[in-house]
Scaffold this active site. Structure first.
Site, PDB file in Angstrom:
ATOM      1  N   HIS A   1      -2.095   4.059  -1.991  1.00 38.29           N
ATOM      2  CA  HIS A   1      -1.235   4.148  -3.169  1.00 38.29           C
ATOM      3  C   HIS A   1      -1.922   4.775  -4.379  1.00 38.29           C
ATOM      4  CE1 HIS A   1       1.925   1.986  -1.160  1.00 38.29           C
ATOM      5  NE2 HIS A   1       1.131   0.964  -0.901  1.00 38.29           N
TER       6      HIS A   1
ATOM      7  N   GLU B   1       2.901  -6.266   7.982  1.00 39.57           N
ATOM      8  CA  GLU B   1       3.872  -6.022   6.914  1.00 39.57           C
ATOM      9  C   GLU B   1       5.178  -5.440   7.434  1.00 39.57           C
ATOM     10  OE1 GLU B   1       1.942  -3.430   4.100  1.00 39.57           O
ATOM     11  OE2 GLU B   1       0.807  -2.419   5.667  1.00 39.57           O
TER      12      GLU B   1
ATOM     13  N   ASP C   1       5.789  -5.536   1.198  1.00 36.85           N
ATOM     14  CA  ASP C   1       6.403  -4.684   2.214  1.00 36.85           C
ATOM     15  C   ASP C   1       7.109  -5.516   3.273  1.00 36.85           C
ATOM     16  OD1 ASP C   1       5.803  -2.275   1.090  1.00 36.85           O
ATOM     17  OD2 ASP C   1       3.999  -1.921   2.271  1.00 36.85           O
TER      18      ASP C   1
END
Length: 262
Positions: A53, A158, A184
């Site tokens: 990210h 996730e 997530d």
């Protein structure tokens, strides 16, 4: 044989072996080595650099990893994908652990192990002098053994697929921690943002049972805004806690500071 002073140590692995809880700070914003000292002063055991990210370069990753190693803060890196070539480069930069996102099967986990570990546990290529060993020239067999022992693999659960396969993933030799990516997972389960939803609690219980059955560590992620839930899961047996990231820490502290003058 290397002396005790030559042995590569990973404080996180050592604390987990003693059944102690370890706390991690995610690095998404700070690109300079000062973040390692900040993490140490704040009392963190590890940082993990989030390449899923943000746009950090490998040079930035390496500089932060080397600074962490010098301060005995274990540097982990969350990679954006499971490409073995990229994982090898991250490890050669100085990472002492790979956080692998979106594991969906035992084969996914085995592919990570092959990328991270040197033979015979995996097929990582030996690069020679590495920052984890302070660039000491050790015999190949010794450096491979030390790096295999110290380098950790954290697999993220996730998705419904990962949750369905969590027992098989936990059984994979070489995987150390199963880290639940709560945000997530919430979205994938159809309850976005509802981090204390019964489906999420059931997921944590399922992951914890898999970890206990295969002597792995349960990790808690995405719950930095709910320390009460973190404490609850730690009380039930979680031992790796991702507390939040430097960006959210800065915004939170800055907002609190500004409000006191209103």
């Amino acid at each position: 044989m290397a002396s005790e002073t030559d042995r590569l140590r990973n404080n996180v692995r050592e604390k987990l072996t003693r059944d102690q809880t370890v706390y991690s700070m995610t690095v998404r914003l700070v690109r300079s080595i000062e973040v390692a000292s900040i993490a140490r002063t704040a009392g963190f055991d590890t940082v993990y650099i989030d390449l899923e990210h943000n746009g950090f370069s490998l040079d930035t990753v390496g500089q932060i990893c080397i600074a962490c190693i010098g301060l005995e803060i274990a540097p982990f890196v969350r990679v954006p994908n499971t490409d073995p070539a990229f994982i090898a480069r991250v490890l050669d930069c100085g990472a002492l652990g790979i956080i692998a996102p979106h594991l969906g099967s035992a084969e996914d986990a085995r592919s990570i192990v092959r990328a991270v570990k040197y033979p015979p546990a995996g097929n990582r290529s030996l690069a020679g002098l590495l920052p984890q060993l302070h660039f000491r020239a050790l015999p190949a067999a010794e450096s491979s053994r030390q790096l295999n022992d110290a380098t950790m693999i954290i697999g993220m659960i996730e998705s419904p697929e990962g949750l369905a396969a969590v027992e098989e993933i936990a059984a994979v030799d070489g995987v150390d921690i199963l880290l639940v990516g709560t945000n997530d997972l919430c979205s994938a389960l159809g309850v976005p943002g509802q981090i204390d939803h019964p489906l999420v609690r059931e997921a944590y219980e399922r992951c914890l049972n898999a970890c206990r059955a295969h002597r792995k560590v349960l990790g808690v992620g995405g719950l930095g805004s709910r320390p009460d839930l973190i404490k609850e899961f730690v009380a039930h047996g979680a031992r790796y806690v991702s507390t939040g990231n430097d960006l959210s820490f800065l915004i939170g502290a800055a907002t609190q500071n500004r409000r006191q003058f209103a």
